[in-house]
Scaffold this motif. Sequence first.
Motif, PDB file in Angstrom:
ATOM      1  N   THR A  33       0.857  -1.187   0.000  1.00  0.00           N
ATOM      2  CA  THR A  33       0.000   0.000   0.000  1.00  0.00           C
ATOM      3  C   THR A  33       0.894   1.237   0.000  1.00  0.00           C
ATOM      4  O   THR A  33       1.837   1.327   0.800  1.00  0.00           O
ATOM      5  CB  THR A  33      -0.905   0.025   1.250  1.00  0.00           C
ATOM      6  N   TRP A  34       0.591   2.175  -0.891  1.00  0.00           N
ATOM      7  CA  TRP A  34       1.286   3.457  -0.890  1.00  0.00           C
ATOM      8  C   TRP A  34       0.483   4.416  -0.006  1.00  0.00           C
ATOM      9  O   TRP A  34      -0.635   4.813  -0.338  1.00  0.00           O
ATOM     10  CB  TRP A  34       1.413   4.005  -2.311  1.00  0.00           C
ATOM     11  N   LYS A  59       2.438   8.008  -1.763  1.00  0.00           N
ATOM     12  CA  LYS A  59       1.667   8.262  -2.977  1.00  0.00           C
ATOM     13  C   LYS A  59       2.073   9.589  -3.607  1.00  0.00           C
ATOM     14  O   LYS A  59       2.105   9.725  -4.843  1.00  0.00           O
ATOM     15  CB  LYS A  59       0.172   8.279  -2.633  1.00  0.00           C
ATOM     16  N   ASP A  62       3.453   9.870  -7.307  1.00  0.00           N
ATOM     17  CA  ASP A  62       2.808  10.775  -8.263  1.00  0.00           C
ATOM     18  C   ASP A  62       3.787  11.786  -8.842  1.00  0.00           C
ATOM     19  O   ASP A  62       3.694  12.159 -10.017  1.00  0.00           O
ATOM     20  CB  ASP A  62       1.643  11.510  -7.598  1.00  0.00           C
ATOM     21  N   SER A  85       7.544   2.755  -9.731  1.00  0.00           N
ATOM     22  CA  SER A  85       7.708   2.438  -8.309  1.00  0.00           C
ATOM     23  C   SER A  85       9.145   2.026  -7.996  1.00  0.00           C
ATOM     24  O   SER A  85       9.663   2.317  -6.908  1.00  0.00           O
ATOM     25  CB  SER A  85       6.728   1.345  -7.883  1.00  0.00           C
TER      26      SER A  85
END
Length: 567
Positions: free
Chosen positions: A45-46, A51, A55, A451
Amino acid sequence: MSQVQRMSRLMVKTLRDDPADAETLSHKLLVRAGYVRRNAAGVWTWLPLGKKVLDNVSAVVREEMDAIGAQEVLLPALLPKEPYEASGRWEEYGELLFRLKDRKGADYLLGPTHEEIFTQTVKDQCVSYKDLPVMLYQIQTKYRDEARPRSGVLRGREFQMKDSYSFDITDEGLAESYALHRAAYQRIFNRLGLDHRIVSAVSGAMGGSASEEFLAPAAAGEDTFVDCPACGYAANTEAVTFPADRAEPADGSGTGPMEELDTPDTPTIESLARQLDVPASATLKNLLVKVDGEIVAVGVPGDREVDLGKLGEHLAPAVVELVTAEDFAGRPDLVRGYVGPQGLEKVRYIADPRVAPGTAWVTGANKPDTHARDVVCGRDFEVDDYLDVVVVEEGDPCPSCRAGLRLGRAIEIGHIFQLGRKYADTFQLDVLGPQGKPVRVTMGSYGIGVSRAVAALAEQTADAKGLCWPAEAAPADVHVVAAGKAAQIELALDAAERLRAAGLRVLVDDRAGVSPGVKFTDAELIGVPRILIVGRRAAEGVVELKDRRSGESEELPLTEAVTKLTA
């Protein structure tokens, strides 16, 4: 867009200790700093801070892809079996594919990469040479069922990737599209602050011809590459190939006749060299493999190892696998641990160029507990094919200039391929050409591990205190720390708002009841490039501005700090 993130409201939980299962620096710090959370092996999970970094990396990739005229699309991750069956990759990917069936029993997969689907898309949308060239890209989740997912987000079963594809009607057009992507990748990684090397590579399951990797040197890297300090040559070790004609003949005329030796309990090169008191380099190692089911022997000097990846590339599309104990049954000429090239029956013999005509070796005698000395290549055995199949070592001669090569570890962050017409042939991707006749389209494929780039940045830029993000990737431009009581928190929020109004992204630690020491430790762990401390002199309008990377700090009026941060 400028914004203020308040840590009193932010979902972030920092840890003082490394996770028990973490091996790499990026894995430890991304978890400890509250950027990611593990859900299952290779599945992450980011969290909010993570996140934002993800992004930010995606935004740089997007900007540079748009700048070369590539168009963004989004293809499905859930894909039908048929296109991958047509290309052969339904079988070729083997256990790496996540496969599933729908309620009607139809086969699907979770996409590991999308050459097939992009080819079908262009076949449906482009019918004339006037529709080309076209470059398409997406940033999307990919899936590979890694046997041993590890190193946090560096090697996961689910990961973010930018994959783009170019479609041209000429090889010259493909070369231009390839060059555009190559230059765009350099700009992307330079903007992100990633130290990287461009190296020659093998195409593997992707297919195609020309292939280069973008590698980020890091101790946690799973790729080994070489570079030459003399001429600049650089390549993934699997792509380092010495020409077979470098097998330089030796004068073996003075070597005596082959002599068999009683050598019990010496099934390994180490035990043989020790018993005979000879260097391992004087022995000949013979590895048995199966090539499309047929047994093949591969000979290399005893002090070197066979690179199965290289061997597979040389022999592609044939399938190469190691022999098993069952393969020795019914083959009295193959004695496990004592195989020699002399006397092998109906076995193709491949050798490294170092096993040159006239060279003499100690090797297996094809009898239990027996080796042979003075076994001369060209006299006592013949080589069917010379191939460079050894694992590259530090100091090996450069294929370009013969100077000594250097070895390094790195993380693969990008890979570009000139695919040619492999997939266009599979799906009959033709357009109407300038002469009114069908023309087969040629393709390029270009990937960036988004990632992975986050993890590579963490590996390259972190220090003993924590993460240390470059500006383009950081979750904020400045981290404001309220070092004191309620009055300092209010002043810190005011300073954060002034910075936001000036166009900066701000993370402010306004947590009540948390000591200044904990806040400073968290600021260094989280790794925003600039830290603005609102402390004891804040009521006078004076703050402390600290550079996260260098550790240098200065006291100055808040107005000057804002000016300095926005310069």
